[in-house]
Write a protein that holds these residues in place. Structure first.
Motif, PDB file in Angstrom:
ATOM      1  N   ASN A 275       0.812  -1.212   0.000  1.00 23.87           N
ATOM      2  CA  ASN A 275       0.000   0.000   0.000  1.00 23.87           C
ATOM      3  C   ASN A 275       0.848   1.267   0.000  1.00 23.87           C
ATOM      4  OD1 ASN A 275       0.875  -0.200   2.671  1.00 23.87           O
ATOM      5  ND2 ASN A 275      -1.115  -0.882   3.428  1.00 23.87           N
ATOM      6  N   VAL A 276       2.180   1.097  -0.037  1.00 24.62           N
ATOM      7  CA  VAL A 276       3.097   2.227  -0.175  1.00 24.62           C
ATOM      8  C   VAL A 276       4.179   1.842  -1.176  1.00 24.62           C
ATOM      9  CG1 VAL A 276       4.735   3.760   0.980  1.00 24.62           C
ATOM     10  CG2 VAL A 276       2.707   2.981   2.210  1.00 24.62           C
ATOM     11  N   VAL A 277       4.325   2.657  -2.229  1.00 24.12           N
ATOM     12  CA  VAL A 277       5.324   2.377  -3.258  1.00 24.12           C
ATOM     13  C   VAL A 277       6.133   3.648  -3.523  1.00 24.12           C
ATOM     14  CG1 VAL A 277       5.756   1.572  -5.603  1.00 24.12           C
ATOM     15  CG2 VAL A 277       3.802   0.679  -4.327  1.00 24.12           C
ATOM     16  N   PRO A 278       7.384   3.715  -3.049  1.00 19.76           N
ATOM     17  CA  PRO A 278       8.217   4.894  -3.319  1.00 19.76           C
ATOM     18  C   PRO A 278       8.733   4.866  -4.752  1.00 19.76           C
ATOM     19  CG  PRO A 278       9.445   3.279  -2.029  1.00 19.76           C
ATOM     20  CD  PRO A 278       8.060   2.731  -2.193  1.00 19.76           C
ATOM     21  N   VAL A 279       8.494   5.929  -5.501  1.00 22.04           N
ATOM     22  CA  VAL A 279       8.916   5.999  -6.896  1.00 22.04           C
ATOM     23  C   VAL A 279       9.420   7.399  -7.227  1.00 22.04           C
ATOM     24  CG1 VAL A 279       7.305   4.221  -7.698  1.00 22.04           C
ATOM     25  CG2 VAL A 279       6.594   6.613  -7.679  1.00 22.04           C
ATOM     26  N   GLY A 280      10.144   7.513  -8.341  1.00 24.66           N
ATOM     27  CA  GLY A 280      10.532   8.802  -8.866  1.00 24.66           C
ATOM     28  C   GLY A 280       9.402   9.357  -9.710  1.00 24.66           C
ATOM     29  N   GLU A 281       9.482  10.628 -10.046  1.00 21.81           N
ATOM     30  CA  GLU A 281       8.403  11.267 -10.797  1.00 21.81           C
ATOM     31  C   GLU A 281       8.184  10.631 -12.169  1.00 21.81           C
ATOM     32  OE1 GLU A 281      11.272  14.886 -12.497  1.00 21.81           O
ATOM     33  OE2 GLU A 281       9.427  15.333 -11.421  1.00 21.81           O
ATOM     34  N   ASP A 282       9.248  10.039 -12.744  1.00 24.76           N
ATOM     35  CA  ASP A 282       9.110   9.419 -14.059  1.00 24.76           C
ATOM     36  C   ASP A 282       8.293   8.128 -14.019  1.00 24.76           C
ATOM     37  OD1 ASP A 282      11.130   8.221 -12.566  1.00 24.76           O
ATOM     38  OD2 ASP A 282      12.263   7.592 -14.320  1.00 24.76           O
ATOM     39  N   GLN A 283       8.071   7.595 -12.800  1.00 29.36           N
ATOM     40  CA  GLN A 283       7.302   6.360 -12.657  1.00 29.36           C
ATOM     41  C   GLN A 283       5.832   6.612 -12.305  1.00 29.36           C
ATOM     42  OE1 GLN A 283       8.231   2.840 -12.866  1.00 29.36           O
ATOM     43  NE2 GLN A 283       9.742   3.875 -14.146  1.00 29.36           N
ATOM     44  N   LEU A 284       5.448   7.864 -12.182  1.00 28.65           N
ATOM     45  CA  LEU A 284       4.067   8.183 -11.822  1.00 28.65           C
ATOM     46  C   LEU A 284       3.038   7.573 -12.786  1.00 28.65           C
ATOM     47  CD1 LEU A 284       4.257  11.880 -10.532  1.00 28.65           C
ATOM     48  CD2 LEU A 284       3.611   9.847  -9.245  1.00 28.65           C
ATOM     49  N   PRO A 285       3.261   7.657 -14.120  1.00 31.48           N
ATOM     50  CA  PRO A 285       2.285   7.047 -15.044  1.00 31.48           C
ATOM     51  C   PRO A 285       2.119   5.547 -14.833  1.00 31.48           C
ATOM     52  CG  PRO A 285       3.759   8.530 -16.230  1.00 31.48           C
ATOM     53  CD  PRO A 285       4.334   8.360 -14.861  1.00 31.48           C
ATOM     54  N   MET A 286       3.212   4.879 -14.444  1.00 28.51           N
ATOM     55  CA  MET A 286       3.148   3.437 -14.208  1.00 28.51           C
ATOM     56  C   MET A 286       2.269   3.124 -12.990  1.00 28.51           C
ATOM     57  SD  MET A 286       5.170   2.397 -16.650  1.00 28.51           S
ATOM     58  CE  MET A 286       6.231   0.980 -16.496  1.00 28.51           C
ATOM     59  N   LEU A 287       2.433   3.913 -11.934  1.00 29.48           N
ATOM     60  CA  LEU A 287       1.647   3.684 -10.724  1.00 29.48           C
ATOM     61  C   LEU A 287       0.184   4.032 -10.930  1.00 29.48           C
ATOM     62  CD1 LEU A 287       2.529   2.657  -7.879  1.00 29.48           C
ATOM     63  CD2 LEU A 287       4.371   3.146  -9.464  1.00 29.48           C
ATOM     64  N   GLU A 288      -0.074   5.053 -11.744  1.00 25.52           N
ATOM     65  CA  GLU A 288      -1.465   5.391 -12.048  1.00 25.52           C
ATOM     66  C   GLU A 288      -2.141   4.241 -12.788  1.00 25.52           C
ATOM     67  OE1 GLU A 288      -3.286   7.811 -11.023  1.00 25.52           O
ATOM     68  OE2 GLU A 288      -1.653   8.775  -9.929  1.00 25.52           O
ATOM     69  N   GLN A 289      -1.374   3.584 -13.664  1.00 25.54           N
ATOM     70  CA  GLN A 289      -1.943   2.442 -14.387  1.00 25.54           C
ATOM     71  C   GLN A 289      -2.209   1.277 -13.433  1.00 25.54           C
ATOM     72  OE1 GLN A 289      -0.396   1.745 -18.280  1.00 25.54           O
ATOM     73  NE2 GLN A 289      -2.450   0.956 -18.662  1.00 25.54           N
ATOM     74  N   THR A 290      -1.338   1.092 -12.448  1.00 23.89           N
ATOM     75  CA  THR A 290      -1.565   0.063 -11.432  1.00 23.89           C
ATOM     76  C   THR A 290      -2.871   0.328 -10.699  1.00 23.89           C
ATOM     77  OG1 THR A 290       0.787  -0.386 -11.077  1.00 23.89           O
ATOM     78  CG2 THR A 290      -0.697  -0.935  -9.273  1.00 23.89           C
ATOM     79  N   LYS A 291      -3.102   1.585 -10.353  1.00 25.94           N
ATOM     80  CA  LYS A 291      -4.342   1.934  -9.651  1.00 25.94           C
ATOM     81  C   LYS A 291      -5.564   1.623 -10.505  1.00 25.94           C
ATOM     82  CE  LYS A 291      -2.688   5.562  -6.539  1.00 25.94           C
ATOM     83  NZ  LYS A 291      -2.978   6.909  -6.009  1.00 25.94           N
ATOM     84  N   GLU A 292      -5.467   1.891 -11.799  1.00 27.32           N
ATOM     85  CA  GLU A 292      -6.571   1.595 -12.704  1.00 27.32           C
ATOM     86  C   GLU A 292      -6.864   0.100 -12.743  1.00 27.32           C
ATOM     87  OE1 GLU A 292      -5.997   3.208 -16.597  1.00 27.32           O
ATOM     88  OE2 GLU A 292      -5.525   5.211 -15.856  1.00 27.32           O
ATOM     89  N   ILE A 293      -5.802  -0.699 -12.798  1.00 27.14           N
ATOM     90  CA  ILE A 293      -5.973  -2.153 -12.827  1.00 27.14           C
ATOM     91  C   ILE A 293      -6.618  -2.648 -11.542  1.00 27.14           C
ATOM     92  CG2 ILE A 293      -4.711  -4.351 -12.818  1.00 27.14           C
ATOM     93  CD1 ILE A 293      -2.716  -3.055 -14.777  1.00 27.14           C
ATOM     94  N   VAL A 294      -6.198  -2.097 -10.418  1.00 28.52           N
ATOM     95  CA  VAL A 294      -6.777  -2.472  -9.124  1.00 28.52           C
ATOM     96  C   VAL A 294      -8.270  -2.173  -9.105  1.00 28.52           C
ATOM     97  CG1 VAL A 294      -6.846  -1.881  -6.671  1.00 28.52           C
ATOM     98  CG2 VAL A 294      -4.644  -2.253  -7.790  1.00 28.52           C
ATOM     99  N   ARG A 295      -8.642  -0.980  -9.560  1.00 26.86           N
ATOM    100  CA  ARG A 295     -10.060  -0.590  -9.545  1.00 26.86           C
ATOM    101  C   ARG A 295     -10.884  -1.468 -10.474  1.00 26.86           C
ATOM    102  NH1 ARG A 295      -8.101   5.591 -10.252  1.00 26.86           N
ATOM    103  NH2 ARG A 295      -7.335   5.926  -8.116  1.00 26.86           N
ATOM    104  N   LYS A 296     -10.329  -1.761 -11.656  1.00 26.98           N
ATOM    105  CA  LYS A 296     -11.043  -2.594 -12.611  1.00 26.98           C
ATOM    106  C   LYS A 296     -11.227  -4.008 -12.063  1.00 26.98           C
ATOM    107  CE  LYS A 296     -12.746  -3.785 -16.650  1.00 26.98           C
ATOM    108  NZ  LYS A 296     -14.054  -3.312 -17.122  1.00 26.98           N
ATOM    109  N   PHE A 297     -10.156  -4.574 -11.507  1.00 28.79           N
ATOM    110  CA  PHE A 297     -10.211  -5.931 -10.950  1.00 28.79           C
ATOM    111  C   PHE A 297     -11.238  -6.001  -9.825  1.00 28.79           C
ATOM    112  CE2 PHE A 297      -9.015  -9.537  -8.396  1.00 28.79           C
ATOM    113  CZ  PHE A 297      -8.518 -10.467  -9.289  1.00 28.79           C
ATOM    114  N   ASN A 298     -11.200  -5.021  -8.940  1.00 22.66           N
ATOM    115  CA  ASN A 298     -12.114  -5.017  -7.795  1.00 22.66           C
ATOM    116  C   ASN A 298     -13.569  -4.834  -8.229  1.00 22.66           C
ATOM    117  OD1 ASN A 298     -10.019  -5.435  -6.028  1.00 22.66           O
ATOM    118  ND2 ASN A 298      -9.875  -3.313  -5.353  1.00 22.66           N
TER     119      ASN A 298
END
Length: 242
Positions: free
Chosen positions: A145-168
């Motif tokens: 529930n916590v993922v430290p990333v650089g600013e260049d990885q923000l789009p990747m984490l946003e996509q993870t959130k989308e997948i989580v919402r879709k799966f749920n």
């Protein structure tokens, strides 16, 4: 549910000073706070193969190098779990199921993927194209529930959130949506390389590796670009603004 953190690196080479100020130093600090119930640090060798499939030995050899850099920087196996991605086959299985929840057009809009598609064009490896899906599997498998990333990885984490919402939404409330943790030191989000022109990077050959010998570090530091007006030894230099 307690606080669970997941982070890691692709073993495409030894880690350098840019990695240290951008993520490694912060990981050690977070590890030592005692705020996390569990902390997982992944050596992402399977993801490294997505654009290094023709040179698996490069990835294999750098697994050890990255692990040694982790230990040298202060990551403590007594406080966090270091693991190799390919040793957990369930991550690939989960990636396969997530692929059914993401469209090709959505992956093409991911800024990180889009930038690489300019390099590969139509020959982009499928594994690299679906990299964001693999990353989502890594994060959700450990219920991070916590993922430290650089600013260049923000789009990747946003996509993870989308997948989580879709799966749920399809299968019920199952996956945990991660919280993004950005670096606090804004000056080190993109540490310049020794050439002073770009982000420190292995591929650009402008980095100082953590495992380098002192004489090699001295040679690189002495050759660093510092004063744009001091091109030759005979040119007058200045300290202001440099």
């Amino acid at each position: 549910m307690g606080k669970i953190m997941l982070t890691g690196d692709r073993p495409t080479g030894r880690l350098h000073v840019g990695h240290y100020v951008g993520s490694l130093k912060r990981r050690v600090e977070l590890q030592n706070t005692g705020d996390f119930d569990e902390m997982f640090v992944m050596i992402a060798d399977a993801q490294a193969l997505t654009d290094n499939a023709d040179n698996p030995e490069k990835v294999r050899q750098n697994i050890i190098e990255v692990a040694l850099d982790y230990l040298a920087c202060g990551l403590d196996p007594q406080k966090c779990t270091l693991f190799i991605q390919s040793q957990i086959p369930q991550l690939c299985e989960l990636s396969f199921y997530y692929m059914n929840l993401v469209t090709v057009s959505r992956l093409q809009r991911n800024p990180t993927v889009k930038s690489q598609m300019r390099n590969f064009e139509a020959s982009i490896p499928v594994g690299f194209f679906t990299y964001p899906i693999s990353q989502a599997a890594d994060i959700t498998a450990f219920k991070a529930n916590v993922v430290p990333v650089g600013e260049d990885q923000l789009p990747m984490l946003e996509q993870t959130k989308e997948i989580v919402r879709k799966f749920n939404s399809v299968y019920g409330d199952t996956l945990v949506e991660p919280e993004i943790l950005l670096p606090e030191n804004q000056a080190c989000l993109r540490l310049p390389g020794t050439d002073g022109k770009a982000k420190m990077s292995k591929s650009l050959g402008n980095c100082i590796y953590l495992s380098e010998e002192p004489d090699e570090i001295q040679k690189k530091v002495f050759g660093m670009f510092t004063d744009p007006t001091h091109i030759k030894v005979s040119d007058p230099g200045k300290l202001e603004g440099n």
